[in-house]
Design an enzyme around this catalytic site. Structure first.
Site, PDB file in Angstrom:
ATOM      1  N   LYS A   1       0.890  -1.271  -0.099  1.00  0.00           N
ATOM      2  CA  LYS A   1      -0.008   0.026  -0.151  1.00  0.00           C
ATOM      3  C   LYS A   1       0.788   1.341  -0.094  1.00  0.00           C
ATOM      4  O   LYS A   1       0.402   2.222  -0.567  1.00  0.00           O
ATOM      5  CB  LYS A   1      -0.756  -0.010   1.260  1.00  0.00           C
ATOM      6  CG  LYS A   1      -1.812  -1.066   1.587  1.00  0.00           C
ATOM      7  CD  LYS A   1      -3.002  -1.137   0.445  1.00  0.00           C
ATOM      8  CE  LYS A   1      -4.065  -1.981   0.703  1.00  0.00           C
ATOM      9  NZ  LYS A   1      -3.684  -3.513   0.912  1.00  0.00           N
TER      10      LYS A   1
HETATM   11  C1  LIG Z   1      -4.266  -5.006   0.502  1.00  0.00           C
HETATM   12  C2  LIG Z   1      -3.595  -6.045   0.301  1.00  0.00           C
HETATM   13  C3  LIG Z   1      -3.691  -6.900  -0.470  1.00  0.00           C
HETATM   14  C4  LIG Z   1      -4.864  -7.066  -1.716  1.00  0.00           C
HETATM   15  O1  LIG Z   1      -4.520  -5.993  -2.380  1.00  0.00           O
HETATM   16  P1  LIG Z   1      -6.041  -5.472  -3.299  1.00  0.00           P
HETATM   17  O2  LIG Z   1      -5.363  -4.172  -4.225  1.00  0.00           O
HETATM   18  O3  LIG Z   1      -7.126  -4.848  -2.374  1.00  0.00           O
HETATM   19  O4  LIG Z   1      -6.415  -6.467  -4.342  1.00  0.00           O
HETATM   20  C5  LIG Z   1      -2.968  -8.107  -0.721  1.00  0.00           C
HETATM   21  N1  LIG Z   1      -1.836  -8.032   0.369  1.00  0.00           N
HETATM   22  C6  LIG Z   1      -1.543  -7.347   1.295  1.00  0.00           C
HETATM   23  C7  LIG Z   1      -0.533  -7.597   2.065  1.00  0.00           C
HETATM   24  C8  LIG Z   1      -2.264  -5.955   1.372  1.00  0.00           C
HETATM   25  O5  LIG Z   1      -2.097  -5.222   2.365  1.00  0.00           O
END
Ligand SMILES: *Cc1c(COP(=O)(O)O)cnc(C)c1O
Length: 469
Positions: free
Chosen positions: A113
């Site tokens: 993120k």
């Molecule tokens: C948010 C997240 C995901 C999923 O990603 P999306 O964009 O919601 O599909 C997968 N792994 C981790 C560690 C995340 O923080």
């Protein structure tokens, strides 16, 4: 470049206009009116660019209303070596069996993120200063998104963050990450309740239009287009690092929840990046895997969403999926509207007639992973290569192995570092994962958090007292 709504009811807007908005006024999501195309020649000219400069090249195709010099400054500030724990920003590490790891978790909160949020933090501050206004971000988090938003927006001018979290439900490491921030514009609110109750408070506040307008409430949730655009960059970066000449194909495997990460891969592919397959991996919450297998999209209510050992993927309603469906139905906004109305009525929609296109035209394949798969994959990757992967990345590796092809590099997106989910590492290997050296004493730092009941009025009073005006 102008942006339109997937449901057809929005006057075309500029990048900076949609930046500060959530849903389009018609309930749809913003999409570029036309996707920019990147020729093989242009792509080759980007080989060897540092990550921040590649980010400038890609984002300048989307943020066409930000002057080039300013945008270059913003991408260099977002993707600096002070912020990321790797000289490459996004390192590429070989595993075995044709797989490599694309390291998206070298940022301050150890999860992917950060890749989008760090840019969002820069561009928010820039656009707010330009417009002489302020913004109060109100959100709820069960872990990764909230901390990434706080680290990206800490100390930024003109913006405050109010992040609600469920008291006692995050890991000790996740709590320490968020609550140890001492910046005056960051406010952690722990509520006595579960994540959904925290989320309900946010919805209630955002639904109070008078309050929302007076305090200029904003969001940084995963439907924000700037986040999707910033994520497109690392697909280009991964392709450039994994290939040596024009036209070579690469596949990507993506641990998925809200469909944000892999949607960025779909956008990159649609811009002409030679991506062979987009491998979508889910955990036991397999709504998306089911769609790509059957053509039926059937989101599930919170009660039927399992709490798993890859918790950031415990999502049964993928908020970005509408953007892909928009492309899938030939950008027919009326059709999208009809499908979502049908879903509200019947709980699902059926696009199985278009199933042949999922892989042939769009490169999508999918698979799911279980707790046992996750543990076995963490173990086998560690035994075979000495590399420790986190549970979400393990879901990606498990499904990637089912689709790897000779001669086509398969890049698994590393969406978090193992230290963030040490309990599961301990279950798999019999010992915990240690955080990077600079975070070793994070849990001993003083913490700052406001603890409250699940009471909309109390949260509202707190925001009124601490909002940026
Ligand atoms: C948010 C997240 C995901 C999923 O990603 P999306 O964009 O919601 O599909 C997968 N792994 C981790 C560690 C995340 O923080």
């Amino acid at each position: 470049m102008k942006y339109i709504s997937t449901r057809g009811g929005m006057t075309p807007l500029e990048f900076s206009d949609i930046l500060l908005e959530g849903l389009a006024p018609d309930g749809g999501l913003a999409m570029p009116e036309q996707l920019p195309q990147v020729s093989a020649e242009t792509l080759e000219s980007w080989r060897g660019l540092p990550y921040a400069d590649l980010a400038f090249e890609v984002l300048s195709l989307f943020a066409t209303d930000i002057p080039a010099d300013d945008l270059r400054r913003l991408t260099r500030a977002a993707y600096s070596q002070q912020t990321f724990n790797s000289e490459d920003i996004v390192p590429l590490r070989p595993l075995d069996g044709g797989l490599s790891l694309l390291g998206l978790s070298e940022g301050p909160t150890l999860a992917f993120k950060d890749m989008a949020m760090q840019f969002l933090g820069q561009v928010f501050e820039y656009v707010l200063a330009q417009r002489g206004t302020t913004l109060n971000i109100v959100g709820a988090t069960s872990g990764d998104t909230g901390s990434a938003a706080e680290y990206a927006l800490r100390g930024k001018q003109g913006v405050a963050v109010f992040m609600l979290s469920p008291q006692g439900r995050m890991s000790a490491f996740q709590r320490a990450q968020m609550y140890s921030l001492q910046d005056e514009n960051i406010h952690n609110i722990a509520v006595h309740g579960v994540f959904d109750e925290a989320q309900d408070i946010v919805k209630a506040l955002a639904g109070d239009l008078a309050f929302k307008t007076k305090y200029r409430l904003g969001a940084v949730n995963s439907i924000n287009w700037a986040r999707i655009a910033a994520q497109v960059v690392y697909y280009f970066h991964g392709w450039l690092r994994a290939t040596s000449k024009a036209g070579e194909q690469v596949s990507f495997a993506v641990p998925s929840g809200n469909f944000g990460n892999i949607l960025s891969g779909h956008i990159a592919r649609s811009m002409g990046l030679p991506i062979r397959r987009l491998v979508l991996a889910t955990n036991e919450n397999n709504v998306l895997e089911e769609f790509f297998r059957t053509g039926v999209y059937r989101p599930r209510p919170a009660k039927q969403t399992y709490a798993t050992s890859s918790p950031s993927m415990d999502i049964s309603r993928a908020s970005n999926f509408e953007r892909f469906v928009f492309d899938l139905v030939g950008r027919d906004a009326a059709r999208v509207k009809e499908l979502w109305a049908g879903m509200a009525r019947d709980g699902s929609f059926d696009l199985s007639a278009l199933k042949p296109q999922f892989e042939e035209r769009y490169g999508f394949v999918s698979g799911a992973s279980s707790h046992e798969d996750r543990l076995a994959t963490i173990r086998s990757v560690y035994d075979e290569t000495g590399v420790l992967i986190d549970p979400h990345t393990a879901d990606g590796v498990k499904v990637a192995r089912e689709f790897v092809e000779p001669g086509v590099p398969m890049l698994v997106l590393e969406t978090a570092l193992p230290a963030k989910f040490s309990e599961t590492i301990e279950e798999a290997l019999g010992r915990p994962a240690t955080p990077p050296g600079n975070l070793a004493d994070l849990e001993s730092l003083p913490q700052r958090v406001e603890i409250m009941d699940c009471d909309v009025a109390a949260v509202r009073r707190f925001i009124e007292a601490h909002a940026k005006v």
